[in-house]
Design an enzyme around this catalytic site. Structure first.
Site, PDB file in Angstrom:
ATOM      1  N   SER A  29       0.798  -1.242   0.000  1.00 14.92           N
ATOM      2  CA  SER A  29       0.000   0.000   0.000  1.00 14.92           C
ATOM      3  C   SER A  29       0.820   1.276   0.000  1.00 14.92           C
ATOM      4  O   SER A  29       0.332   2.323  -0.410  1.00 14.92           O
ATOM      5  CB  SER A  29      -0.941   0.010   1.212  1.00 14.92           C
ATOM      6  OG  SER A  29      -0.195   0.028   2.416  1.00 14.92           O
ATOM      7  N   GLY A  31       5.242   3.043   0.535  1.00 20.62           N
ATOM      8  CA  GLY A  31       6.680   2.776   0.596  1.00 20.62           C
ATOM      9  C   GLY A  31       7.133   1.908  -0.571  1.00 20.62           C
ATOM     10  O   GLY A  31       6.652   2.028  -1.706  1.00 20.62           O
ATOM     11  N   ASP A  75      -3.223  -9.153   8.189  1.00 19.78           N
ATOM     12  CA  ASP A  75      -2.308  -8.646   9.222  1.00 19.78           C
ATOM     13  C   ASP A  75      -1.242  -9.693   9.523  1.00 19.78           C
ATOM     14  O   ASP A  75      -1.560 -10.813   9.931  1.00 19.78           O
ATOM     15  CB  ASP A  75      -3.119  -8.330  10.494  1.00 19.78           C
ATOM     16  CG  ASP A  75      -2.278  -7.662  11.572  1.00 19.78           C
ATOM     17  OD1 ASP A  75      -1.036  -7.599  11.439  1.00 19.78           O
ATOM     18  OD2 ASP A  75      -2.878  -7.214  12.564  1.00 19.78           O
ATOM     19  N   TYR A 167      14.200  -6.883  15.754  1.00 21.30           N
ATOM     20  CA  TYR A 167      13.943  -6.695  14.309  1.00 21.30           C
ATOM     21  C   TYR A 167      15.068  -7.358  13.512  1.00 21.30           C
ATOM     22  O   TYR A 167      14.835  -8.088  12.538  1.00 21.30           O
ATOM     23  CB  TYR A 167      13.872  -5.196  14.041  1.00 21.30           C
ATOM     24  CG  TYR A 167      13.837  -4.729  12.598  1.00 21.30           C
ATOM     25  CD1 TYR A 167      12.652  -4.776  11.863  1.00 21.30           C
ATOM     26  CD2 TYR A 167      14.972  -4.190  11.984  1.00 21.30           C
ATOM     27  CE1 TYR A 167      12.604  -4.300  10.550  1.00 21.30           C
ATOM     28  CE2 TYR A 167      14.939  -3.719  10.682  1.00 21.30           C
ATOM     29  CZ  TYR A 167      13.756  -3.779   9.965  1.00 21.30           C
ATOM     30  OH  TYR A 167      13.711  -3.310   8.671  1.00 21.30           O
TER      31      TYR A 167
END
Ligand SMILES: NC(=O)c1ccc[n+]([C@@H]2O[C@H](COP(=O)([O-])OP(=O)(O)OC[C@H]3O[C@@H](n4cnc5c(N)ncnc54)[C@H](OP(=O)(O)O)[C@@H]3O)[C@@H](O)[C@H]2O)c1
Length: 259
Positions: A29, A31, A75, A167
């Site tokens: 959606s 970037g 998600d 991360y």
């Protein structure tokens, strides 16, 4: 219409469909995912993308490309939605030729104070869900004769940075996944590679302070952050026939900051 004409018409339809390959883009959606979606559609691909929320881009693209574009809400925090999404793609397009595991969530916090729930959600969104999505897509790819998978990693996976250890663990996991999966899927003519971007401008890096931005630029041999278009170029190279003999590799695209 004669029998020969019927056969020719069927063959033409099948050929056209075969040429219109299908790409799955996670986080399509905004970037990097948005740019990849735009470029793939412009190159004649059909694109199936998901993110948590729709936006002006997903609405306008659905209107412009009613036959070639599918957007669904899914998600990464709920990995079962990955399988559901791939079922929808299978029903709509019948095949998958390319998966770009693009969506990711960056959270910066010192490791010693990161709550266990946060650790769990970072590993789920950045590693577990992409792995599950990959399995569902790869199963479809094996049925359509092969394909390509590009995992979007990060330079955090190859150099240490404070405040992003969880991360980083997930991104390094994706790079290891890339190499071992390439060994398994090569037999099905499915190539698996990672792209390892340095800093580029997007909402993810919108909070980088001017001071930190200058530091990054100073440490980068090319003296600047990357553009989202430059990262997309490298992803599309790994998705294209120009890289047909490349698999199991991680391609660093960072202006030289890790060299
Ligand atoms: N920007 C950088 O400097 C940089 C550097 C190295 C690596 N990367 C990696 O490059 C990739 C793309 O980054 P970007 O900068 O383009 O990110 P971005 O601008 O933040 O876009 C992220 C995309 O992923 C979707 N997304 C986020 N969380 C999601 C979730 N839980 N479930 C489903 N979709 C979700 C977002 O839509 P919703 O929010 O609506 O869900 C959006 O479409 C990421 O994997 C990132 O880790 C970025």
């Amino acid at each position: 219409m004669t029998a020969t004409e019927t056969t020719e018409t069927t063959e033409t339809t099948e050929t056209t469909e075969a040429v219109r390959k299908v790409a799955v883009v996670s986080g399509g959606s905004r970037g990097l995912g948005r740019v990849l979606t735009e470029r793939l559609l412009a190159d004649g691909w059909r694109v199936a993308a998901f993110s948590r929320t729709a936006n002006d881009f997903t609405a306008a693209t659905a209107e412009q490309h009613p036959d070639a574009y599918l957007w669904e809400s899914a998600d990464l925090g709920d990995p079962e939605t990955m399988r559901q999404f791939v079922r929808v793609v299978g029903r709509r397009f019948g095949r998958i030729d390319l998966l770009i595991n693009n969506a990711g969530v960056l959270h910066q916090e010192l490791f010693l104070t990161t709550p266990p729930k946060k650790i769990d959600s970072l590993l789920t969104t950045n590693l577990l869900a992409p792995v599950i999505l990959t399995q569902a897509c790869a199963r479809l790819m094996t049925r359509s004769g092969g394909g390509a998978i590009v995992n979007v990693s990060s330079i955090n996976a190859v150099r240490g940075y404070r405040g992003v250890s969880v991360y980083t663990a997930a991104k390094a996991g994706m790079d290891g996944f890339t190499r071992s999966l390439a060994r398994e899927l090569g037999a099905f003519d499915i190539r698996v590679n990672s792209i390892v971007p340095g800093f580029f401008d997007s909402e993810m890096t919108a909070d980088v302070t001017e001071k930190n931005r200058e530091k990054i630029q100073h440490r980068t041999p090319l003296g600047r952050l990357g553009t989202v278009g430059e990262i997309a170029d490298a992803v599309l190279f790994l998705a294209s026939p120009q890289s047909n003999f490349v698999t199991g590799q991680s391609l660093i695209v960072d202006g030289g900051i890790t060299c």
